[in-house]
Enzyme design. Structure first.
Site, short mmCIF file in Angstrom:
data_model
loop_
_atom_site.label_atom_id
_atom_site.label_comp_id
_atom_site.label_asym_id
_atom_site.label_seq_id
_atom_site.Cartn_x
_atom_site.Cartn_y
_atom_site.Cartn_z
N LYS A 10 4.05 1.91 -2.49
CA LYS A 10 4.54 3.15 -3.22
C LYS A 10 6.03 3.37 -2.96
O LYS A 10 6.89 3.67 -3.66
CB LYS A 10 3.71 4.39 -2.81
CG LYS A 10 2.18 4.20 -3.03
CD LYS A 10 1.46 5.56 -2.47
CE LYS A 10 0.12 5.52 -1.89
NZ LYS A 10 -1.03 4.76 -2.74
N HIS A 68 -7.81 -5.46 0.04
CA HIS A 68 -6.57 -4.55 0.32
C HIS A 68 -5.83 -5.18 1.69
O HIS A 68 -6.24 -4.97 2.78
CB HIS A 68 -6.94 -3.25 0.64
CG HIS A 68 -5.82 -2.20 0.63
ND1 HIS A 68 -4.94 -1.86 -0.35
CD2 HIS A 68 -5.30 -1.67 1.67
CE1 HIS A 68 -4.08 -1.10 -0.23
NE2 HIS A 68 -4.30 -0.78 1.17
N SER A 81 0.96 -1.11 -0.09
CA SER A 81 -0.03 -0.13 0.01
C SER A 81 0.98 1.26 -0.01
O SER A 81 1.68 1.42 -0.86
CB SER A 81 -0.81 -0.07 1.27
OG SER A 81 -2.15 0.83 1.00
N TRP A 119 -9.87 0.52 -5.11
CA TRP A 119 -9.30 1.67 -4.84
C TRP A 119 -7.93 2.02 -5.41
O TRP A 119 -7.43 3.09 -5.63
CB TRP A 119 -9.28 1.81 -3.22
CG TRP A 119 -8.86 3.12 -2.78
CD1 TRP A 119 -7.96 3.58 -1.86
CD2 TRP A 119 -9.70 4.51 -2.81
NE1 TRP A 119 -7.85 4.77 -1.75
CE2 TRP A 119 -8.90 5.39 -2.16
CE3 TRP A 119 -10.84 4.92 -3.50
CZ2 TRP A 119 -9.58 6.89 -2.12
CZ3 TRP A 119 -11.20 6.16 -3.53
CH2 TRP A 119 -10.70 7.03 -2.83
C1 GCU Z 1 -5.34 4.70 1.60
C2 GCU Z 1 -4.56 5.58 0.61
C3 GCU Z 1 -3.99 4.60 -0.31
C4 GCU Z 1 -3.01 3.79 0.41
C5 GCU Z 1 -3.79 3.18 1.52
C6 GCU Z 1 -2.71 2.29 2.51
O1 GCU Z 1 -6.26 3.95 1.25
O2 GCU Z 1 -5.84 6.29 0.08
O3 GCU Z 1 -3.17 5.71 -1.15
O4 GCU Z 1 -2.35 3.15 -0.48
O5 GCU Z 1 -4.33 4.04 2.49
O6 GCU Z 1 -1.61 2.73 2.59
O7 GCU Z 1 -3.22 1.47 2.99
#
Ligand code: GCU
Length: 402
Positions: A240, A382, A236, A331
């Site tokens: 990134k 997720h 997540s 998402w």
């Molecule tokens: C939120 C956010 C995402 C990210 C995620 C996470 O959903 O919007 O960009 O990747 O958190 O880190 O779990």
């Protein structure tokens, strides 16, 4: 060819709701001046530096050079951790010349009785080192507040499975580097580099700071004789982070990003209708500290971005890079992640390395595709699951990291 790919990928699930495209995705192999990149040498000397500069200036922000390699102070070592399966190593990371409020506590498990240096997954965790398992030997530093229970994240860390597959795992809580709240930067790593308390529009955001931390961890891991190739990994927001770390630091032998989505592996110009996928506007409103201030210029103007995220994946070339999604995690736009992995693949072809073939369609769940660039989608939401770890281990092994 690019437009054809986009059209083919234009419909997701419900045919009544076409995907929104904010302009054409830039070609990874055409330089800003319009030059076609046809060789490894042209990639390395023209396009790669140009892309690194654009991502630094416009997306993640510029990171400072480390004044020296990070150092490790060993605090604890056990030859008999996790029911005798693992060697456990714990210590504090410091950086000479960088006066941090506290050191960074690192935890490493290596499979016991390995005959050679072992490949290691290195990534940051959300809830603290003690949350990986119920191992009572994991040290909890006094600056971890509030402390989450031991084992709170154990469903995401099937340690036995990872060790049995012949891999080690190294980790650190990401708050060590910077707590994940707007304004915290002043009291942590980024604050040390900006004592006057101001950030320029192209200065690093939190993602770049966490990625910088991953490289300092690499300083430590590269000196450990028992540690072999290091795969940088993250889920997540930390997925990134792993991609940006991998793009910048060639010492990472492989890069694995899980459910990284917007600002990670998915194409920013591709938006699912009805607010189903995250956009640049939403991410910067909710997490104003993650990116460089320059990134805000592209809110609702994605078509003006000089880069897109397939080029971030391509910056890992020629090292193995694995993009993992989850089917219910719209998402993060799984198809956007798949498309980015596919559009990064022509860069690997410069080395004659297999990526994801242009004709490859979005795979079904649990059917990994690709070669040196790999893509995998799991059922469910997720998260990080044992199934994901199985896919990472298989991918690394298929790419000779075992
Ligand atoms: C939120 C956010 C995402 C990210 C995620 C996470 O959903 O919007 O960009 O990747 O958190 O880190 O779990």
């Amino acid at each position: 060819a690019c437009a054809a790919v986009l059209l083919a990928a234009g419909i997701v699930g419900n045919a009544a709701e076409p995907v929104i495209w904010k302009g054409e995705v830039p070609d990874a192999l055409t330089s800003a001046s319009g030059r076609k990149i046809a060789t490894v040498q042209e990639w390395e000397t023209i396009r790669k530096p140009e892309l690194l500069e654009l991502f630094s200036r416009e997306v993640y922000g510029r990171s400072p050079r480390a004044p020296g390699k990070a150092e490790f102070r060993l605090l604890e070592r056990s030859e008999d951790a996790l029911d005798g399966k693992a060697i456990r190593i714990q210590g504090d990371v410091t950086i000479p010349g960088v006066n941090l409020p506290h050191p960074w506590r690192m935890l490493i498990y290596l499979p016991k009785n390995a005959k050679k240096p072992v490949p290691v997954f290195w990534g940051m965790n959300f809830k603290g080192n003690q949350a990986l398992s119920e191992d009572p030997g994991v040290l909890i530093p006094e600056w971890y507040q509030p402390v989450r229970p031991r084992g709170a994240a154990k469903s995401r860390y099937p340690l036995e499975q990872i060790l049995d597959a012949g891999y080690g795992i190294a980790t650190m809580r990401y708050y060590e580097i910077e707590p994940d709240r707007d304004g915290e930067w002043k009291n942590s790593l980024r604050g040390v580099f900006a004592p006057e308390g101001r950030l320029k529009p192209d200065d690093w955001g939190a993602i770049a700071a966490w990625a910088w931390g991953l490289s300092r961890g690499m300083d430590v891991l590269e000196k450990m004789p028992e540690v072999g190739p290091v795969a940088v990994w993250g889920h997540s927001r930390l997925g990134k982070t792993a991609l940006w770390a991998g793009a910048n630091d060639p010492r990472f032998a492989a890069v694995i990003s899980n459910d990284s989505g917007c600002g990670g592996a998915s194409i920013t110009r591709r938006i699912l209708p009805g607010g189903k996928s995250e956009t640049l506007k939403v991410i910067n409103e909710r997490f104003p500290h993650w990116f460089a201030k320059n990134f805000l210029k592209y809110i609702d103007r994605e078509e003006k971005l000089p880069v897109d995220q397939h080029e971030l994946i391509a910056l890992c070339a020629p090292r193995p890079v694995f993009i993992a999604s989850a089917a219910e995690d719209l998402w993060a736009d799984p198809e956007g992640e798949f498309l980015a992995a596919k559009l990064a693949s022509p860069v690997y072809a410069l080395w004659n390395l297999p990526g994801i073939p242009a004709e490859q369609e979005m795979p079904k769940v649990h059917e990994p595709v690709g070669g040196r660039v790999g893509y995998y989608i799991r059922s469910g939401g997720h998260d990080v699951t044992p199934r994901d770890w199985q896919a990472y281990c298989d991918f690394l092994s298929q790419n000779g990291i075992r």
